[in-house]
Design an enzyme around this catalytic site. Structure first.
Site, mmCIF file in Angstrom:
data_model
loop_
_atom_site.group_PDB
_atom_site.id
_atom_site.type_symbol
_atom_site.label_atom_id
_atom_site.label_comp_id
_atom_site.label_asym_id
_atom_site.label_seq_id
_atom_site.Cartn_x
_atom_site.Cartn_y
_atom_site.Cartn_z
ATOM 1 N N GLU A 1 -15.317 -1.564 16.396
ATOM 2 C CA GLU A 1 -16.515 -1.126 17.721
ATOM 3 C C GLU A 1 -17.034 -2.813 18.106
ATOM 4 O O GLU A 1 -17.443 -3.307 17.984
ATOM 5 C CB GLU A 1 -18.397 -0.843 16.938
ATOM 6 C CG GLU A 1 -18.699 -0.495 18.442
ATOM 7 C CD GLU A 1 -20.129 -0.007 18.043
ATOM 8 O OE1 GLU A 1 -20.277 0.363 16.583
ATOM 9 O OE2 GLU A 1 -20.957 0.412 18.939
ATOM 10 N N LYS B 1 -14.168 2.326 19.706
ATOM 11 C CA LYS B 1 -15.169 2.589 19.956
ATOM 12 C C LYS B 1 -16.223 1.260 20.952
ATOM 13 O O LYS B 1 -16.385 0.411 20.844
ATOM 14 C CB LYS B 1 -16.306 2.857 18.953
ATOM 15 C CG LYS B 1 -17.480 2.846 19.082
ATOM 16 C CD LYS B 1 -18.568 3.285 17.844
ATOM 17 C CE LYS B 1 -20.277 3.579 18.366
ATOM 18 N NZ LYS B 1 -20.249 4.817 17.680
HETATM 19 P P1 13P Z 1 -25.903 3.879 20.470
HETATM 20 O O1 13P Z 1 -24.891 5.139 20.845
HETATM 21 O O2 13P Z 1 -27.285 4.215 20.339
HETATM 22 O O3 13P Z 1 -25.367 2.611 20.862
HETATM 23 O O4 13P Z 1 -25.174 4.125 19.017
HETATM 24 C C1 13P Z 1 -24.219 3.697 18.857
HETATM 25 C C2 13P Z 1 -22.825 2.863 17.337
HETATM 26 O O5 13P Z 1 -22.589 3.458 16.574
HETATM 27 C C3 13P Z 1 -23.956 1.745 17.368
HETATM 28 O O6 13P Z 1 -23.529 0.806 16.669
#
Ligand code: 13P
Length: 340
Positions: free
Chosen positions: A177, A219
């Site tokens: 991510e 992600k």
């Molecule tokens: P949000 O969808 O609230 O941005 O959170 C996703 C997430 O896992 C952030 O690390």
């Protein structure tokens, strides 16, 4: 590395157009969300809220995996059943957030680097034994005056790649991510340029660390203008900018892209994901899915508000958002789903 296990886990969590539910807020983040609503910030409140989520009837129809925080993966329902067992019985694969948070990056004012590599190999083994089959690590990239710097992008990409390699060694699918955050006044085009540069750097580091991209999930953020920019792009503009950016920077061998929501209103996140799938799905090499926290949980959290009497209504709202996002994966979401 058990490559087949990694591939099987990815197939399982995204089967039937399902997606991920991120419920891995650290205690600090979870407490902040509780504080805004006047909910007590205690271990028991956090446990009760997570029990509400994992026991939502029918959640496994549209959620294939749930990302947990270290405190939560060790918790149980009030009757003593471990949350991990509840999830597995609901057909939801447990996952675990393994980074230890984004810290100030030395020499780079306004920028952060995510930590958590020390001792990670041992922690991953423990989480695997507890039943986790995938993991998450979030890096944060800010856009601003002269930001992001190459130093920040490179440090975060390198850490993401080292984390991903350790996950695959342990049999856990790494959810990678790199979040370009929405704070700021930047334009959609600036977000696209930064997201493109970040993704190219991340994949270059993943290759250098010998991560098998077939056994991971990306992600990312959607490509959006900054929250304070005042700009309101159309669904098509967001879909075009996001998909064209990924086609240039994400290898076709990556099986799935699962977006974070990043503070977008829940219905916007669903509508934008829907626009991407409705217009491009048949031409894309990867599945376009979701891994939302706020955009799935927020309505339910507000309805619950810390009260046992509101649990059933909150679960209905959670189920509804999960279903809307499953429909968005199919390109079948519509505003009517919200009013029905
Ligand atoms: P949000 O969808 O609230 O941005 O959170 C996703 C997430 O896992 C952030 O690390």
């Amino acid at each position: 590395m058990n490559f087949q296990l990694l591939k099987d886990t990815v197939s399982l969590i995204f089967a039937d157009d399902k997606g991920l539910l991120a419920m891995d807020e650290s205690n600090g983040t979870c407490n902040k969300r509780f504080e805004k609503l006047g909910i007590p910030q205690t271990v028991e409140s956090r446990r009760a809220y997570r029990e509400l989520i994992v026991t939502t009837p029918g959640l496994g129809e549209s959620i294939g995996g749930a990302i947990l925080f270290d405190e939560t993966i060790r918790q149980q329902k009030s009757d003593g059943t471990p949350f991990v067992k509840v999830l597995i019985e609901a057909g939801i694969t447990p996952g675990i957030k393994v980074d230890t948070g984004a810290k100030e990056l030395a020499g780079h004012p306004g920028e952060k680097v995510t930590e958590g590599l020390d001792g990670l190999r041992d922690r991953l083994q423990e989480y695997f034994q507890m039943g986790a089959r995938f993991a998450k690590w979030r890096a944060v990239i800010a856009i601003g005056e002269g930001l992001p710097s190459s130093g920040c992008i490179e440090a975060n990409a390198h850490a993401l790649a080292r984390y991903a390699a350790l996950c695959q060694e342990a049999g856990l699918v790494p959810v990678v991510e790199p979040e370009v955050i929405m704070d700021g006044e930047h334009t959609l085009e600036q977000c696209r340029e930064v997201t493109d540069k970040v993704l190219r750097t991340v994949f270059s580091e993943l290759f250098a660390q010998r991560v098998s991209v077939e056994g991971m999930v990306l992600k990312p953020n959607m490509v959006l203008p900054g929250m304070s920019s005042g700009s309101q792009p159309t669904l098509d503009q967001v879909a075009d900018a996001t998909v064209s950016c990924f086609l240039r920077s994400v290898p076709a061998a990556v099986p799935a892209i699962a977006f974070l929501s990043g503070g977008q209103p829940a219905e916007s996140a669903s509508a934008r994901l829907n626009a991407m799938n409705a217009r491009f799905k048949s031409r894309l090499p990867w599945a376009l899915a979701f891994s939302f926290a706020r955009a799935i949980q927020q309505p339910a959290l507000e309805i619950w508000n810390g009260h046992q009497a509101n649990v059933a209504a909150a679960q209905k709202a959670l189920y509804h958002r999960a279903r809307c996002n499953q429909a968005a994966r199919r390109g079948e979401y519509s505003q009517e789903m919200e009013t029905k």
